[in-house]
Scaffold this motif. Structure first.
Motif: not given
Lengths: 213, 485
Positions: B216-224
């Motif tokens: 989840g955290g790294f998907i946040g990173m991905l989407y920014y």
């Protein structure tokens, strides 16, 4: 409010978003985990399963300290080959006094659930001090420092037993008060060996298909 | 607020977290490589307690996950939440408290693990004083993060913040419940749960620490950072949101697939299988959304090392989230459980997805923070190939090792007795362990190259000061998934 309307509200309101995530992420735990933590049958001790005596408890805590469960599981699965290799498969009632559980997730070394009685104390003593002296191809680390440290080196055995008693382990006053005395002269190695020899020997209602070792 | 109040983005803290993440990645991977070497040469611990495999491996996982991974997540979330909210970080002093508290916890916590303070619950090995420190720092992180969003000057909350937000909320919940324990001494506590129940709680935590921190955290990173780097809007904003809720809902259920054929109720295991398979849908939705976002920017891959890392990370994310549900099926799990296959799976996620997307993000972020171009694109390209070669060698050797282990362990002879002794199987592992060590060292050498590249990029400069834009963002409407008819 329509679904899209609700969604518009959530994506514009920090509090609603936090609340929404909390609710949606909790459902799984409430349905699946909470009932199992309340299920008495899962933590009722099987017949003959008793709390670890002081020496074995210290041995278990050292096993945890050294990260033994990184490489050794304590969970024989109900598969023919595993029952043949290790002994009777695991049942939940055996682990009533295991805080924490030590089932492990990896077998770099063999499973130890039924280790008790498979080897002599002397074998363990040599093996723990220099594994390759008895098993040439072993890749286990040597643990020479265990023999040099007193089992009750921090003098905290009573605190450990009292803590477990508060969690419901039926230790008598006599056991708690005499614990320090019973550990006198014992080393950490003695404690670990006592623990390993204790493993799996107190599940009296072991399933019939025990192949014997 | 006075008219002269500071309005520029608080970016020095991003630099601080990024620098620490890089240091932890190097230290964590050195510990990992050393532990891998100990499986090839077991005498390598030289009789030193803190260097023995059981302690070092625990130090390795914790430093990599909570030192490298969490520092990268907190730092990048502070960077992106300000830019997607058009405001300075809420309560910067509290953010700095999070920084110092977190790094101190990792330093002392890492030391405590090597010293033998260990609860033995996987990914939650730190003892009770550290559990409390983590909880306090984590809640402070949540206050800073959500406080910033609450004061935003942009309409809808951008999707990357949803994922970072789910990381904060769900990890807080899991951490508190799984670490319920009664202290006996400073360095020793006993779990409130025992046996089978402790196992179920632990894997509810353990699987979702992977789920919400490492996914989840790294998907946040991905989407920014992916849209920024590709200079393309997200392919389907709507898909990202549908996948978000499906992800948050279904991940939580999958934990018991770590306990197949173990002494827990069968219905719990079965539910774990079903929900693990369901999880494939949101995972691949995110992967496809990411790939399609780059689809109009493939040319950039030739020149842009940062984007290259992020795209490869997406590929490994797709691979690992396909392998995961497969391993959750009981008949496959019989073969994979307790074997090196699990270790390979974890590393295709941790190296292939988490580390690569973080490296890609850092190659974009550090020049931005430093206000000058990356020191060496050639070094970054070399890093890319070293990392890819290292991961491939690592996963392939662990696939081979894991399959060999289970086939040999479960093999019965004509009389129905086990065919191979345990030590026969240990002997068979030697070539795989050696290959894995080589793979790990390749990956580590790439990471060292990156650390040096970053150091030189940042040498002699300070973090650039950036003011939030004053205009109402033009992309306000485009960012909303729900457009009026």
């Amino acid at each position: 409010m329509s679904l899209l309307g609700l969604h518009k509200a959530i994506e514009n309101n920090t509090g609603l978003l936090i609340f929404g995530i909390l609710v949606v992420a909790s459902i799984g735990g409430l349905v699946q985990v909470l009932p199992t933590t309340l299920d008495d049958s899962l933590h009722a001790p099987a017949p003959n399963v008793v709390p670890y005596p002081p020496l074995e408890l210290i041995g278990r805590d050292i096993y945890i300290r050294e990260g033994c469960s990184t490489c050794h599981s304590q969970q024989v699965r109900p598969l023919l080959a595993e029952v043949k290799r290790y002994g009777p498969y695991a049942r939940s009632g055996e682990f009533a006094y295991d805080r924490p559980f030590l089932w492990g997730s990896k077998r770099t070394g063999p499973d130890l659930l039924r280790e008790g009685g498979k080897y002599s104390d002397v074998w363990h003593r040599v093996h723990m001090t220099n594994p390759r002296a008895v098993v040439a191809a072993s890749i286990m680390p040597a643990y020479p420092w265990l023999a040099q440290r007193a089992a009750n080196i921090d003098g905290d055995i009573e605190a450990r037993l009292r803590t477990l008693r508060r969690l419901g382990h039926p230790y008598t006053d006599e056991v708690v008060q005499s614990a320090a005395k019973s550990l006198e002269g014992k080393t950490e190695l003695d404690a670990v060996i006592a623990y390993l020899q204790w493993l799996g020997r107190h599940a009296a209602d072991a399933p019939e298909e025990h192949a014997g070792h | 607020m006075s008219a002269r109040a500071v309005t520029h983005y608080e970016d020095r803290i991003v630099t601080a977290f990024t620098a620490c993440a890089i240091v932890w990645s190097v230290l964590g991977m050195i510990a990992g490589a050393y532990a891998a070497a100990e499986l090839v040469w077991p005498e390598l611990n030289f009789g030193i307690p803190w260097l023995s495999f059981g302690r070092l491996r625990t130090g390795h996982t914790n430093i990599v996950v909570f030192g490298f991974g969490a520092s990268a997540l907190i730092g990048t979330s502070f960077y992106s939440v300000q830019r997607t909210s058009h405001v300075r970080l809420f309560a910067p002093w509290l953010a700095w408290f999070v920084f110092y508290a977190w790094q101190l916890t990792i330093v002392l916590g890492g030391w405590s693990l090597l010293a033998g303070w260990n609860t033995s619950k996987e990914y939650a090995e730190l003892e009770w004083p550290f559990d409390i420190a983590i909880a306090v720092a984590w809640i402070a992180y949540g206050v800073v993060f959500f406080g910033t969003i609450a004061r935003r000057k942009v309409g809808p909350i951008y999707i990357s913040n949803w994922f970072y937000g789910s990381l904060i909320i769900v990890i807080a919940m899991l951490h508190v419940v799984n670490n319920l324990e009664l202290p006996a001494t400073m360095s020793k506590s006993y779990s409130l749960f025992a046996g089978a129940q402790d196992a179920i709680v632990e894997w509810w935590y353990g699987h979702n620490a992977v789920g919400f921190l490492l996914t989840g955290g790294f998907i946040g990173m991905l989407y920014y950072f992916l849209p920024k780097q590709a200079e393309q809007p997200i392919w389907s904003y709507r898909l990202s949101i549908v996948a978000f809720w499906a992800f948050v809902y279904s991940y939580i259920w999958a934990g018991p697939h770590h306990l197949h054929y173990n002494a827990i109720p069968e219905w719990v295991q079965s539910l774990g299988v079903v929900m693990s398979l369901v999880l494939l849908a949101p995972s691949w939705a995110t992967m496809i959304n990411g790939i399609m976002t780059v689809a109009n920017a493939w040319r950039k891959l030739k020149t842009d090392p940062a984007l290259k890392f992020i795209v490869l990370a997406l590929a490994f994310y797709g691979l690992a989230t396909f392998e995961g549900p497969m391993l959750a099926i009981r008949s496959v799990n019989v073969m994979s459980h307790f074997t090196e296959w699990t270790i390979g799976h974890v590393h295709s996620g941790a190296l292939g997805w988490n580390a690569l997307i973080t490296f890609g993000t850092f190659y974009y972020l550090v020049p931005k923070l430093a206000g000058k171009p990356l020191h060496s694109v050639a070094m970054a390209n070399l890093h890319f190939w070293l990392a890819l070669a290292g991961i491939m060698l690592y996963i392939i050797s662990m696939w081979g090792a894991g399959l060999s282990q289970s086939l040999l362990w479960l093999s019965l002879d004509d009389l129905g007795e086990v065919r191979y002794s345990f030590v026969d199987v240990v002997r068979a592992m030697a070539p795989y362990y050696t290959l894995r060590l080589v793979g790990g060292l390749l990956f580590l050498s790439g990471t060292l190259l990156m650390a040096e590249n970053m150091r030189r990029t940042f040498a002699g400069t300070r973090t650039v000061t950036v003011e939030p834009p004053i205009l109402v963002p033009a992309h306000r409407v485009a960012m909303s998934p729900v457009s009026e008819p």
